[in-house]
Design a protein around this motif. Structure first.
Motif, mmCIF file in Angstrom:
data_model
loop_
_atom_site.group_PDB
_atom_site.id
_atom_site.type_symbol
_atom_site.label_atom_id
_atom_site.label_comp_id
_atom_site.label_asym_id
_atom_site.label_seq_id
_atom_site.Cartn_x
_atom_site.Cartn_y
_atom_site.Cartn_z
ATOM 1 N N ARG A 188 -20.155 -7.169 -7.256
ATOM 2 C CA ARG A 188 -18.709 -7.004 -7.413
ATOM 3 C C ARG A 188 -18.187 -6.335 -6.152
ATOM 4 O O ARG A 188 -18.590 -5.213 -5.837
ATOM 5 C CB ARG A 188 -18.372 -6.161 -8.640
ATOM 6 N N CYS A 189 -17.328 -7.074 -5.443
ATOM 7 C CA CYS A 189 -16.836 -6.579 -4.161
ATOM 8 C C CYS A 189 -15.312 -6.676 -4.136
ATOM 9 O O CYS A 189 -14.733 -7.694 -4.530
ATOM 10 C CB CYS A 189 -17.430 -7.389 -3.005
ATOM 11 N N ARG A 190 -14.654 -5.607 -3.675
ATOM 12 C CA ARG A 190 -13.205 -5.610 -3.491
ATOM 13 C C ARG A 190 -12.896 -5.296 -2.026
ATOM 14 O O ARG A 190 -13.412 -4.310 -1.479
ATOM 15 C CB ARG A 190 -12.517 -4.601 -4.395
ATOM 16 N N ILE A 191 -12.064 -6.148 -1.419
ATOM 17 C CA ILE A 191 -11.636 -5.952 -0.036
ATOM 18 C C ILE A 191 -10.119 -5.831 -0.032
ATOM 19 O O ILE A 191 -9.427 -6.732 -0.498
ATOM 20 C CB ILE A 191 -12.076 -7.132 0.859
ATOM 21 N N GLN A 192 -9.611 -4.717 0.503
ATOM 22 C CA GLN A 192 -8.167 -4.506 0.629
ATOM 23 C C GLN A 192 -7.839 -4.305 2.099
ATOM 24 O O GLN A 192 -8.382 -3.392 2.727
ATOM 25 C CB GLN A 192 -7.707 -3.290 -0.177
ATOM 26 N N LEU A 193 -6.987 -5.168 2.659
ATOM 27 C CA LEU A 193 -6.638 -5.013 4.072
ATOM 28 C C LEU A 193 -5.146 -5.258 4.265
ATOM 29 O O LEU A 193 -4.540 -6.095 3.585
ATOM 30 C CB LEU A 193 -7.472 -5.957 4.943
ATOM 31 N N PRO A 194 -4.507 -4.501 5.177
ATOM 32 C CA PRO A 194 -3.064 -4.688 5.424
ATOM 33 C C PRO A 194 -2.804 -6.017 6.114
ATOM 34 O O PRO A 194 -3.569 -6.454 6.963
ATOM 35 C CB PRO A 194 -2.719 -3.503 6.331
ATOM 36 N N ASP A 211 0.839 -1.197 0.000
ATOM 37 C CA ASP A 211 0.000 0.000 0.000
ATOM 38 C C ASP A 211 0.876 1.249 0.000
ATOM 39 O O ASP A 211 2.113 1.174 -0.108
ATOM 40 C CB ASP A 211 -0.962 -0.018 1.198
ATOM 41 N N GLY A 212 0.267 2.415 0.124
ATOM 42 C CA GLY A 212 1.015 3.663 0.071
ATOM 43 C C GLY A 212 1.995 3.844 1.211
ATOM 44 O O GLY A 212 2.919 4.644 1.120
ATOM 45 N N GLY A 270 3.828 1.311 2.306
ATOM 46 C CA GLY A 270 4.837 0.267 2.154
ATOM 47 C C GLY A 270 4.484 -1.028 2.846
ATOM 48 O O GLY A 270 5.301 -1.961 2.890
ATOM 49 N N ARG A 271 3.271 -1.151 3.393
ATOM 50 C CA ARG A 271 2.871 -2.376 4.078
ATOM 51 C C ARG A 271 2.359 -3.411 3.071
ATOM 52 O O ARG A 271 1.758 -3.040 2.064
ATOM 53 C CB ARG A 271 1.786 -2.090 5.103
ATOM 54 N N ARG A 272 2.587 -4.684 3.364
ATOM 55 C CA ARG A 272 2.008 -5.745 2.533
ATOM 56 C C ARG A 272 0.489 -5.684 2.655
ATOM 57 O O ARG A 272 -0.067 -5.500 3.737
ATOM 58 C CB ARG A 272 2.525 -7.123 2.956
ATOM 59 N N ARG A 273 -0.181 -5.858 1.492
ATOM 60 C CA ARG A 273 -1.632 -5.678 1.462
ATOM 61 C C ARG A 273 -2.277 -6.807 0.661
ATOM 62 O O ARG A 273 -1.784 -7.196 -0.402
ATOM 63 C CB ARG A 273 -1.953 -4.329 0.824
ATOM 64 N N LEU A 274 -3.374 -7.324 1.204
ATOM 65 C CA LEU A 274 -4.185 -8.320 0.500
ATOM 66 C C LEU A 274 -5.305 -7.605 -0.245
ATOM 67 O O LEU A 274 -6.013 -6.768 0.331
ATOM 68 C CB LEU A 274 -4.781 -9.316 1.504
ATOM 69 N N THR A 275 -5.471 -7.943 -1.519
ATOM 70 C CA THR A 275 -6.585 -7.420 -2.317
ATOM 71 C C THR A 275 -7.385 -8.598 -2.833
ATOM 72 O O THR A 275 -6.877 -9.403 -3.618
ATOM 73 C CB THR A 275 -6.078 -6.576 -3.504
#
Length: 624
Positions: free
Chosen positions: A616-622, A561-562, A564-569
């Protein structure tokens, strides 16, 4: 019989050559002039000198007159049995050939026929001591009867040439030896070489001495050799004791610290040798010493390093071992071997140490443990665990090994080494912890089941109660996966597939699930699994899983992410769905959970779109 003028001319040739031999130090010029004079004396204008080379297997045209420049100094011919040259050298006698066209005793080199040679006489050139140098050969381009007077003159001529060649060759070898010695002495700058007189005053100060000690030759010559000794050694007269020992025993060791011109110190390993004349009289001393200061410092550092390693190894509760890569025999075992293996260290280091070690390993693990040793010898780094049976108490213990190769400068495996620890208690603790965690997870699932049952009895099994029970079952499935993955994480793909499989068959092309291996923590799993549950039940009731017409794709990726953390999308995409009128504006619990609860609990960013074609669903979490 030659006439008087011929005899006088040949005597003059001998005299001229003798004078030249006394003055000249150039062998090539001397041989060339010898050929010119003899060709003139015999009236042919053509002659050559053949030099034996290649350890007696060939003859080189070393000098010559009347021959093409490409022949002299270049042409080499093999010595064969049927050549006149070989015969003359082996017999030590001249060979005369009047006409090679009718000669059947010998075979002749093609270059002589090509040059038009018809007749010749060759005479061996013998160095003092009877060593053959080669041949003097006088050639004629027409038939000629070389008589005994010609042969006699040539034998006299070669008798003079032989010693002259010997003297020049020896002088040449001496000059070469002197040059090699000079170059060696000048290049050996880490060797201090100098000469002193019987009173130990410096007479010769070579470049190596200047490089090591710092004084120039002009500064050192005439000084006492004691200037190179340390003040403390001079006080105890070590400089005098050294030359007294050398004078008495011909040699004395010189292994000590010395001083340089700038006051610095160098450690010298060398000797002092007595120099004596033919009558045994002491003429002085030769001092040769190598500057080993850097090597000594390196050896001292190595000794200190080895001592630190020894102290570390002996203090460590882990076992440190080293084997020879070729034989696989132990070279070192730290003292921790005895409490870990329950066997005497000296006993295991005698005989076939590989077999003695293998005998301590549990039979079921022995072959695997030995294979690991061979893999390390092939250059791998391995970690392995195996059981041993301790001879001291018969107890089975678990050993964890980290094995690695030790390379030489060429990159070849020279030794193999490793660290070993007894992990028996750690394994037992881990096993007990697994039992406790499994029991806790079991109780948690049972508690969720009890809550679901109480809700069913209290609220009924329809409507909100059914939804509540379904959510509890989703949480129960998540708890089961946490237990399966080790209680603290669960894998995204397993969570998604478990929830889908609770409602439908996960099979392409109707349902496609794809993504990398990603683990979520306990805190993330519960909220994430509820979100997937809500998406799944919505798809079963209204979307892609309601009948056989729709399709569902669940995919995820990992990026940064912005911050610099690893992010799941994760993308949940339904297609081919006919959404009932009015459903696109409905905002139930599931949508609120995705859009608000995930953002609050997990810092997630979500996007939920319920269109006419499906969700249509998008989930982004660190990722933590």
């Amino acid at each position: 019989m030659p006439d008087h003028l011929t005899i006088m001319g040949r005597q003059q040739v001998l005299a001229d050559f003798g004078q030249l031999a006394l003055r000249s130090q150039d062998l090539d010029m001397l041989l060339q002039e010898a050929c010119r004079l003899v060709g003139k004396a015999l009236g042919t204008g053509r002659s050559k000198i053949l030099e034996i080379g290649d350890e007696g297997r060939s003859l080189l045209v070393r000098a010559g007159v009347g021959w093409d420049p490409g022949i002299v100094g270049h042409l080499s011919m093999r010595m064969k049995e049927r050549t006149s040259e070989t015969f003359a050298i082996e017999a030590g006698e001249p060979v005369v050939t009047q006409d090679i066209r009718s000669e059947d005793r010998f075979v002749f080199p093609p270059f002589m026929r090509d040059a038009g040679v018809v007749a010749f006489v060759n005479v061996p050139i013998i160095r003092p001591g009877g060593r053959a140098y080669g041949l003097l050969e006088v050639d004629a381009t027409e038939p000629r009867d070389f008589g005994e007077d010609d042969s006699g003159f040539l034998r006299t001529y070669t008798t003079i040439i032989g010693p002259v060649i010997d003297r020049l060759l020896m002088a040449q070898e001496l000059r070469s030896a002197e040059e090699r010695f000079r170059l060696t002495v000048e290049a050996a700058l880490d060797y201090a070489i100098f000469v002193t007189d019987p009173e130990d005053r410096i007479t010769d100060w070579l470049p190596g001495a200047q490089a090591v000690f710092g004084w120039t030759a002009s500064e050192a010559v005439g000084q006492a050799a004691a200037i190179t000794f340390t003040p403390e050694d001079r006080e105890t007269h070590q400089d005098r004791k050294e030359i007294e020992t050398a004078a008495r025993e011909n040699v004395a060791p010189d292994i000590r610290w010395h001083v340089r011109k700038d006051g610095g110190r160098v450690f010298i390993e060398g000797s002092t040798r007595a120099l004596r004349g033919p009558d045994g009289t002491l003429r002085g001393f030769l001092k040769i010493g190598q500057d080993v200061t850097d090597r000594r410092a390196a050896e001292e550092r190595l000794r200190e390093s080895e001592e630190r390693f020894r102290q570390f190894a002996e203090a460590s509760s882990d076992l440190i071992w080293i084997r020879d890569a070729a034989t696989l025999q132990f070279e070192y075992l730290s003292p921790a071997f005895e409490p870990i293996y329950g066997e005497d260290r000296e006993a295991i280091l005698s005989g076939d140490t590989l077999q003695r070690w293998a005998d301590l390993i549990h039979p079921e693990d022995r072959e695997r443990a030995l294979s690991m040793v061979h893999r390390v010898r092939d250059g791998e780094r391995v970690m392995n665990a195996f059981r041993i049976v301790r001879p001291s108490d018969g107890e089975t213990r678990w050993i964890e090994n980290t094995d690695f190769p030790l390379m030489d400068e060429a990159g070849r495996v020279q030794r193999i080494a490793g660290l070993a620890k007894d992990v028996t208690e750690a394994r037992r603790s881990a096993a007990r912890l697994e039992v406790l965690v499994a029991e806790l997870q079991h109780r948690s699932r049972n508690l969720l089941g009890v809550i679901a049952s109480v809700a069913s009895k209290t609220l009924g099994e329809d409507g909100a109660a059914a939804n509540f029970q379904a959510r509890l079952q989703a949480l129960s499935r998540a708890q089961g996966l946490l237990s399966e993955f080790g209680s603290d994480t669960a894998e995204v793909g397993a969570l998604v597939r478990a929830e889908l499989q609770a409602h439908t068959e996960v099979r392409a092309p109707k349902v496609v699930v794809s993504g990398p291996m990603v683990h979520l923590t306990v805190r993330q799993v519960q909220n994430f699994s509820l979100a997937v549950h809500e998406l799944t039940t919505n798809a079963v009731k209204y979307g892609a899983l309601r009948n056989g017409t729709g399709q569902l794709s669940v995919s995820w990726t990992v990026d940064r992410d912005g911050r610099g953390r690893r992010r799941l999308t994760l993308d949940w995409t339904e297609s081919g769905v006919q959404v009932p009128p009015g459903a696109t504006t409905r905002r139930g619990y599931g949508r609120q959970l995705i859009e608000k609860a995930l953002a609050y609990a997990l810092e997630a960013r979500t996007e939920f779109i319920l269109g006419n074609d499906g969700v249509r669903c998008r989930i982004q979490l660190p990722l933590e």
